[in-house]
Design a protein around this motif. Sequence first.
Motif, PDB file in Angstrom:
ATOM      1  N   GLY B   8       1.619 -48.209 -32.294  1.00 13.53           N
ATOM      2  CA  GLY B   8       2.167 -47.265 -31.332  1.00 13.53           C
ATOM      3  C   GLY B   8       2.240 -45.833 -31.828  1.00 13.53           C
ATOM      4  N   ALA B   9       2.587 -44.955 -30.884  1.00 11.52           N
ATOM      5  CA  ALA B   9       2.654 -43.532 -31.163  1.00 11.52           C
ATOM      6  C   ALA B   9       3.664 -43.229 -32.272  1.00 11.52           C
ATOM      7  CB  ALA B   9       3.022 -42.767 -29.901  1.00 11.52           C
ATOM      8  N   GLU B  10       3.362 -42.176 -33.032  1.00  9.87           N
ATOM      9  CA  GLU B  10       4.201 -41.781 -34.152  1.00  9.87           C
ATOM     10  C   GLU B  10       4.537 -40.292 -34.036  1.00  9.87           C
ATOM     11  OE1 GLU B  10       3.840 -45.446 -36.670  1.00  9.87           O
ATOM     12  OE2 GLU B  10       5.219 -43.743 -36.632  1.00  9.87           O
ATOM     13  N   VAL B  11       5.760 -39.957 -34.405  1.00 15.28           N
ATOM     14  CA  VAL B  11       6.174 -38.551 -34.519  1.00 15.28           C
ATOM     15  C   VAL B  11       6.665 -38.354 -35.935  1.00 15.28           C
ATOM     16  CG1 VAL B  11       7.676 -36.734 -33.688  1.00 15.28           C
ATOM     17  CG2 VAL B  11       6.796 -38.444 -32.083  1.00 15.28           C
ATOM     18  N   LYS B  12       6.032 -37.443 -36.647  1.00 14.51           N
ATOM     19  CA  LYS B  12       6.345 -37.235 -38.058  1.00 14.51           C
ATOM     20  C   LYS B  12       6.524 -35.742 -38.330  1.00 14.51           C
ATOM     21  CE  LYS B  12       5.972 -41.422 -39.816  1.00 14.51           C
ATOM     22  NZ  LYS B  12       7.082 -42.057 -40.566  1.00 14.51           N
ATOM     23  N   GLU B  13       7.144 -35.457 -39.466  1.00 14.47           N
ATOM     24  CA  GLU B  13       7.276 -34.074 -39.914  1.00 14.47           C
ATOM     25  C   GLU B  13       6.201 -33.780 -40.958  1.00 14.47           C
ATOM     26  OE1 GLU B  13      11.198 -33.155 -41.201  1.00 14.47           O
ATOM     27  OE2 GLU B  13      12.084 -33.485 -39.215  1.00 14.47           O
ATOM     28  N   PRO B  14       5.826 -32.515 -41.083  1.00 11.54           N
ATOM     29  CA  PRO B  14       4.837 -32.146 -42.116  1.00 11.54           C
ATOM     30  C   PRO B  14       5.306 -32.604 -43.491  1.00 11.54           C
ATOM     31  CG  PRO B  14       5.209 -30.307 -40.629  1.00 11.54           C
ATOM     32  CD  PRO B  14       6.226 -31.359 -40.258  1.00 11.54           C
ATOM     33  N   GLY B  15       4.337 -33.118 -44.266  1.00  9.45           N
ATOM     34  CA  GLY B  15       4.640 -33.603 -45.597  1.00  9.45           C
ATOM     35  C   GLY B  15       4.955 -35.086 -45.666  1.00  9.45           C
ATOM     36  N   LEU B  18       2.114 -41.599 -43.600  1.00  9.46           N
ATOM     37  CA  LEU B  18       1.967 -42.425 -42.405  1.00  9.46           C
ATOM     38  C   LEU B  18       0.836 -43.405 -42.602  1.00  9.46           C
ATOM     39  CD1 LEU B  18       2.641 -43.039 -39.409  1.00  9.46           C
ATOM     40  CD2 LEU B  18       0.953 -41.290 -38.785  1.00  9.46           C
ATOM     41  N   LYS B  19       1.001 -44.589 -42.036  1.00 10.86           N
ATOM     42  CA  LYS B  19      -0.062 -45.604 -42.025  1.00 10.86           C
ATOM     43  C   LYS B  19      -0.088 -46.193 -40.632  1.00 10.86           C
ATOM     44  CE  LYS B  19      -1.622 -49.403 -45.027  1.00 10.86           C
ATOM     45  NZ  LYS B  19      -1.232 -50.239 -46.189  1.00 10.86           N
ATOM     46  N   ILE B  20      -1.218 -46.079 -39.945  1.00 12.29           N
ATOM     47  CA  ILE B  20      -1.370 -46.677 -38.617  1.00 12.29           C
ATOM     48  C   ILE B  20      -2.350 -47.827 -38.706  1.00 12.29           C
ATOM     49  CG2 ILE B  20      -0.751 -44.547 -37.433  1.00 12.29           C
ATOM     50  CD1 ILE B  20      -3.712 -44.120 -36.772  1.00 12.29           C
ATOM     51  N   PHE B  64     -13.195 -35.496 -44.015  1.00 10.02           N
ATOM     52  CA  PHE B  64     -11.972 -36.285 -44.149  1.00 10.02           C
ATOM     53  C   PHE B  64     -11.825 -36.923 -45.532  1.00 10.02           C
ATOM     54  CE2 PHE B  64     -10.349 -36.014 -39.907  1.00 10.02           C
ATOM     55  CZ  PHE B  64     -11.468 -35.737 -39.126  1.00 10.02           C
ATOM     56  N   GLN B  65     -12.872 -36.860 -46.342  1.00  8.81           N
ATOM     57  CA  GLN B  65     -12.806 -37.407 -47.706  1.00  8.81           C
ATOM     58  C   GLN B  65     -11.644 -36.760 -48.450  1.00  8.81           C
ATOM     59  OE1 GLN B  65     -15.532 -39.490 -49.342  1.00  8.81           O
ATOM     60  NE2 GLN B  65     -13.840 -39.836 -50.745  1.00  8.81           N
ATOM     61  N   GLY B  66     -10.767 -37.604 -49.040  1.00  6.97           N
ATOM     62  CA  GLY B  66      -9.638 -37.091 -49.787  1.00  6.97           C
ATOM     63  C   GLY B  66      -8.436 -36.737 -48.935  1.00  6.97           C
ATOM     64  N   GLN B  67      -8.617 -36.711 -47.607  1.00 11.30           N
ATOM     65  CA  GLN B  67      -7.511 -36.364 -46.704  1.00 11.30           C
ATOM     66  C   GLN B  67      -6.830 -37.602 -46.147  1.00 11.30           C
ATOM     67  OE1 GLN B  67      -6.925 -32.990 -46.618  1.00 11.30           O
ATOM     68  NE2 GLN B  67      -8.647 -33.073 -48.056  1.00 11.30           N
ATOM     69  N   VAL B  68      -7.581 -38.687 -46.011  1.00  8.86           N
ATOM     70  CA  VAL B  68      -7.071 -39.942 -45.471  1.00  8.86           C
ATOM     71  C   VAL B  68      -7.620 -41.097 -46.296  1.00  8.86           C
ATOM     72  CG1 VAL B  68      -6.877 -39.066 -43.117  1.00  8.86           C
ATOM     73  CG2 VAL B  68      -8.993 -40.201 -43.847  1.00  8.86           C
ATOM     74  N   THR B  69      -7.001 -42.272 -46.111  1.00  9.70           N
ATOM     75  CA  THR B  69      -7.479 -43.496 -46.748  1.00  9.70           C
ATOM     76  C   THR B  69      -7.634 -44.569 -45.691  1.00  9.70           C
ATOM     77  OG1 THR B  69      -6.356 -42.955 -48.815  1.00  9.70           O
ATOM     78  CG2 THR B  69      -7.042 -45.250 -48.499  1.00  9.70           C
ATOM     79  N   ILE B  70      -8.806 -45.186 -45.670  1.00  9.22           N
ATOM     80  CA  ILE B  70      -9.081 -46.288 -44.747  1.00  9.22           C
ATOM     81  C   ILE B  70      -9.085 -47.576 -45.552  1.00  9.22           C
ATOM     82  CG2 ILE B  70     -10.796 -47.304 -43.212  1.00  9.22           C
ATOM     83  CD1 ILE B  70     -11.793 -44.427 -42.632  1.00  9.22           C
ATOM     84  N   SER B  71      -8.424 -48.605 -45.034  1.00  8.18           N
ATOM     85  CA  SER B  71      -8.347 -49.879 -45.742  1.00  8.18           C
ATOM     86  C   SER B  71      -8.351 -51.023 -44.741  1.00  8.18           C
ATOM     87  CB  SER B  71      -7.073 -49.937 -46.608  1.00  8.18           C
ATOM     88  OG  SER B  71      -5.916 -49.807 -45.786  1.00  8.18           O
ATOM     89  N   VAL B  72      -8.437 -52.251 -45.267  1.00  3.16           N
ATOM     90  CA  VAL B  72      -8.391 -53.431 -44.414  1.00  3.16           C
ATOM     91  C   VAL B  72      -7.549 -54.508 -45.077  1.00  3.16           C
ATOM     92  CG1 VAL B  72     -10.612 -53.103 -43.253  1.00  3.16           C
ATOM     93  CG2 VAL B  72     -10.505 -54.407 -45.389  1.00  3.16           C
ATOM     94  N   ASP B  73      -7.035 -55.412 -44.249  1.00  2.00           N
ATOM     95  CA  ASP B  73      -6.396 -56.638 -44.705  1.00  2.00           C
ATOM     96  C   ASP B  73      -7.116 -57.767 -43.982  1.00  2.00           C
ATOM     97  OD1 ASP B  73      -4.866 -58.890 -45.138  1.00  2.00           O
ATOM     98  OD2 ASP B  73      -2.960 -57.877 -44.864  1.00  2.00           O
ATOM     99  N   LYS B  74      -7.999 -58.451 -44.706  1.00  2.00           N
ATOM    100  CA  LYS B  74      -8.790 -59.496 -44.066  1.00  2.00           C
ATOM    101  C   LYS B  74      -7.923 -60.635 -43.544  1.00  2.00           C
ATOM    102  CE  LYS B  74     -11.648 -59.924 -47.607  1.00  2.00           C
ATOM    103  NZ  LYS B  74     -12.769 -60.422 -48.450  1.00  2.00           N
ATOM    104  N   GLN B  82      -4.398 -44.140 -43.297  1.00  3.66           N
ATOM    105  CA  GLN B  82      -3.158 -43.599 -43.835  1.00  3.66           C
ATOM    106  C   GLN B  82      -3.314 -42.200 -44.403  1.00  3.66           C
ATOM    107  OE1 GLN B  82      -2.813 -46.873 -47.005  1.00  3.66           O
ATOM    108  NE2 GLN B  82      -1.912 -45.117 -48.050  1.00  3.66           N
ATOM    109  N   TRP B  83      -2.185 -41.482 -44.344  1.00  7.07           N
ATOM    110  CA  TRP B  83      -2.061 -40.142 -44.888  1.00  7.07           C
ATOM    111  C   TRP B  83      -0.916 -40.136 -45.908  1.00  7.07           C
ATOM    112  CZ3 TRP B  83      -2.769 -41.467 -39.909  1.00  7.07           C
ATOM    113  CH2 TRP B  83      -3.775 -40.842 -39.149  1.00  7.07           C
ATOM    114  N   SER B  84      -1.078 -39.379 -46.959  1.00  8.18           N
ATOM    115  CA  SER B  84       0.006 -39.260 -47.934  1.00  8.18           C
ATOM    116  C   SER B  84       0.891 -38.055 -47.638  1.00  8.18           C
ATOM    117  CB  SER B  84      -0.551 -39.165 -49.347  1.00  8.18           C
ATOM    118  OG  SER B  84      -1.413 -38.045 -49.445  1.00  8.18           O
ATOM    119  N   SER B  85       0.335 -37.052 -46.982  1.00  8.89           N
ATOM    120  CA  SER B  85       1.102 -35.854 -46.678  1.00  8.89           C
ATOM    121  C   SER B  85       0.545 -35.227 -45.411  1.00  8.89           C
ATOM    122  CB  SER B  85       1.042 -34.857 -47.844  1.00  8.89           C
ATOM    123  OG  SER B  85       1.802 -33.702 -47.558  1.00  8.89           O
ATOM    124  N   LEU B  86       1.204 -35.459 -44.304  1.00  8.31           N
ATOM    125  CA  LEU B  86       0.708 -34.991 -43.014  1.00  8.31           C
ATOM    126  C   LEU B  86       0.855 -33.491 -42.844  1.00  8.31           C
ATOM    127  CD1 LEU B  86       2.206 -37.869 -40.910  1.00  8.31           C
ATOM    128  CD2 LEU B  86      -0.223 -37.273 -40.910  1.00  8.31           C
TER     129      LEU B  86
END
Lengths: 108, 125
Positions: B8-15, B18-20, B64-74, B82-86
Amino acid sequence: EIVLTQSPGTLSLSPGERAALSCRASQSVRSSYLAWYQQNPGQPPRLLIYDASRRATGIPDRFSGSGSGTDFTLTINSLEPEDFAVYYCQQYGTSPRTFGQGTKVEIK
Amino acid sequence: EVQLVQSGAEVKEPGESLKISCQASGYSFTNYWIGWVRQRPGKGLEWMGNIYPTDSDTKYSPSFQGQVTISVDKSTSTSYLQWSSLKASDTAIYYCARAPVMVTFGGVPGWFDPWGQGTLVTVSS
């Protein structure tokens, strides 16, 4: 990076008319690995065409794709009310994958 | 029926971090790539990257390299973005989508079909 330029930006047509949307690539798209998507407001994109000319499952035959190399066209014969939307092309033959900026088909 | 259901939708503050998520069903999760696409408000589509669940082979757009991380759980047929610092500029709808393996082209990902419903991420102080 392959830049995809779509034209026109907006196409104003009436229901029943034919639409021709252009997607021009800055360099040749390998093996015609080009797709077209339709996006309605508030909805995710929907695949229409892949490999430049193959219709996706369930897509009406009024939608057709053509082209190769650097010039591609999406044609919509006899526009239906639900066809008024934004259309994007995307190439997947080279990394990074890229999208065009979109063409909006609006009701005249 | 093949489905990709996003969180679902997320509201976050800078810094903030987040993981969707994007949970797949109706097909063999490890036989297709998963891609992520950004759409900023009123703007077009931007490819972020693809991941192959079988071995987590991941391809990022240079933007986007270095800005986000894409992963999976099989084990749960789920992909994550995911982002470490929005930043405020991360405000957008994020879509996941399934991509076929192009076996005649080195196994790279092809077109996107179907797409998830999208996750709206709003970053604001």
